[in-house]
Scaffold this active site. Structure first.
Site, mmCIF file in Angstrom:
data_model
loop_
_atom_site.group_PDB
_atom_site.id
_atom_site.type_symbol
_atom_site.label_atom_id
_atom_site.label_comp_id
_atom_site.label_asym_id
_atom_site.label_seq_id
_atom_site.Cartn_x
_atom_site.Cartn_y
_atom_site.Cartn_z
ATOM 1 N N CYS A 2 -13.406 1.169 9.135
ATOM 2 C CA CYS A 2 -12.669 0.470 10.183
ATOM 3 C C CYS A 2 -11.483 -0.270 9.595
ATOM 4 O O CYS A 2 -11.392 -0.469 8.384
ATOM 5 C CB CYS A 2 -13.572 -0.544 10.906
ATOM 6 S SG CYS A 2 -15.028 0.171 11.690
ATOM 7 N N ARG A 17 -8.623 -4.011 16.335
ATOM 8 C CA ARG A 17 -9.174 -3.176 15.280
ATOM 9 C C ARG A 17 -9.239 -1.716 15.696
ATOM 10 O O ARG A 17 -9.188 -1.378 16.882
ATOM 11 C CB ARG A 17 -10.568 -3.668 14.931
ATOM 12 C CG ARG A 17 -11.584 -3.699 16.079
ATOM 13 C CD ARG A 17 -12.520 -2.517 16.143
ATOM 14 N NE ARG A 17 -13.238 -2.281 14.933
ATOM 15 C CZ ARG A 17 -14.341 -2.962 14.567
ATOM 16 N NH1 ARG A 17 -14.838 -3.879 15.374
ATOM 17 N NH2 ARG A 17 -14.952 -2.674 13.434
ATOM 18 N N ASN A 80 -17.531 -2.316 8.528
ATOM 19 C CA ASN A 80 -18.518 -1.765 7.604
ATOM 20 C C ASN A 80 -18.239 -2.219 6.165
ATOM 21 O O ASN A 80 -17.098 -2.196 5.702
ATOM 22 C CB ASN A 80 -18.503 -0.237 7.691
ATOM 23 C CG ASN A 80 -19.802 0.375 7.232
ATOM 24 O OD1 ASN A 80 -20.850 -0.272 7.243
ATOM 25 N ND2 ASN A 80 -19.742 1.631 6.835
#
Length: 327
Positions: A2, A17, A80
């Site tokens: 991400c 995001r 992550n």
């Protein structure tokens, strides 16, 4: 993996995001009103709190946010962080919060980065799964607010909790944030402008193409490459005049590191891709998003929902491509 971005331009603050995964979990835009009771596993519940809007899934009537913003303009996103995130056992002298509770615990009661920092001084991120079917994800977090151009990164590593001031306002994945930030030193000569010949001025070296100032900018799908690319794009982005132009600029920043399908294989015949991109106007409480299958910008307004009710409001994603036919 991400990418998350905190972007201050003019009088407006934007946060958002890319969610990059190989599968979708049925994401929705979720509004949590002020009187929805947040029950936590180890700390006191929040029965009245700031209202939240963001992207997530709802399981057993509980919002599991991937990213969210509260009505005061404080925003968070979890990204992550595999192999590094290390959640802890219970500590008697700390606020024992599980990672899936972290976003609502902070955004429910903090109105600014300064207030978030105060909460973080007593935080212990504990290893308690949501359920047997939903184990914890290894995450770290970006936090930004409308009162500051700076942002925070929160990482829970084997050696403890780290809270970093983030001067560039971006976050990707591994390695840890301090190493990502240091790596930018390797790209200090990259520029949006044509550079003078410093190789050997007496040797005729021509500008054979536009964009040669960014020739050594990385372009891979890996998290270190994306960190450099999105930092360069964000820090050189225009500061447009109107909020709608600024939203458009923000999506261009995110889309500079989006992942098309079939370029990042994470398992045999499984490819990670950008499932959605989000941009919240934190001042106005407007949550904008695009999806992989719908490039049109869609929006949900926090303040068009009854924020004094006690039940969640969800909006299914508009994920069918919309084409504007002009003839």
């Amino acid at each position: 993996m991400c990418t998350a971005v905190n972007f201050q331009t003019g009088s407006h603050h934007f946060f958002g995001r890319n969610l990059d995964l190989e599968i979708s979990y049925g994401e929705q835009v979720v509004v949590t009103p002020r009187n929805y009771p947040f029950h936590f596993r180890q700390v006191a519940p929040l029965t009245h709190h700031y209202a939240l809007i963001g992207m997530g899934i709802v399981v057993d009537n509980y919002p599991l946010y991937f990213d969210a913003t509260n009505e005061k303009g404080l925003s968070m996103a979890g990204l992550n962080y595999p192999g590094n995130a290390d959640y802890k056992a219970l500590a008697t002298d700390k606020a024992n919060v599980t990672p899936f509770e972290f976003i609502p615990w902070v955004l429910g009661q903090a109105a600014s980065i300064a207030e978030a920092k105060q909460l973080l001084t007593k935080l212990n991120l504990v290893k308690i799964n949501f359920s047997d079917d939903l184990p914890l994800s290894p995450l770290h977090w970006l936090i930004g607010d409308t009162h500051s151009a700076t942002s925070l990164v929160v990482e829970c590593d084997k050696d403890g909790l780290h809270v970093y001031d983030n001067p560039v306002g971006v976050l990707t994945n591994n390695p840890s944030f301090d190493k990502q930030l240091f790596n930018l030193n390797n790209y200090r000569s990259v520029s949006p402008r044509v550079q003078e010949n410093s190789f050997q001025p007496a040797t005729a070296l021509n500008d054979y193409s536009r964009g040669l100032g960014s020739h050594f900018l990385p372009g891979g799908m890996d998290s270190m490459s994306r960190f450099v690319k999105v930092a360069f794009t964000k820090l050189n982005a225009p500061h447009s005049a109107t909020p709608l132009e600024q939203v458009t600029d923000f999506f261009h920043i995110l889309h500079s590191v989006e992942q098309p399908k079939n370029l990042d294989e994470v398992a045999p015949n499984q490819f990670e891709y950008t499932i959605y991109s989000s941009c919240v106007d934190a001042d106005q409480g407007i949550y904008y998003y695009t999806t992989y299958t719908n490039n049109q910008i869609n929006a949900v307004k926090l303040h068009n929902v009854d924020l004094d009710q006690a039940k969640l409001t969800t909006y299914a994603l508009a994920d069918q491509q919309t084409v504007n036919y002009q003839n």
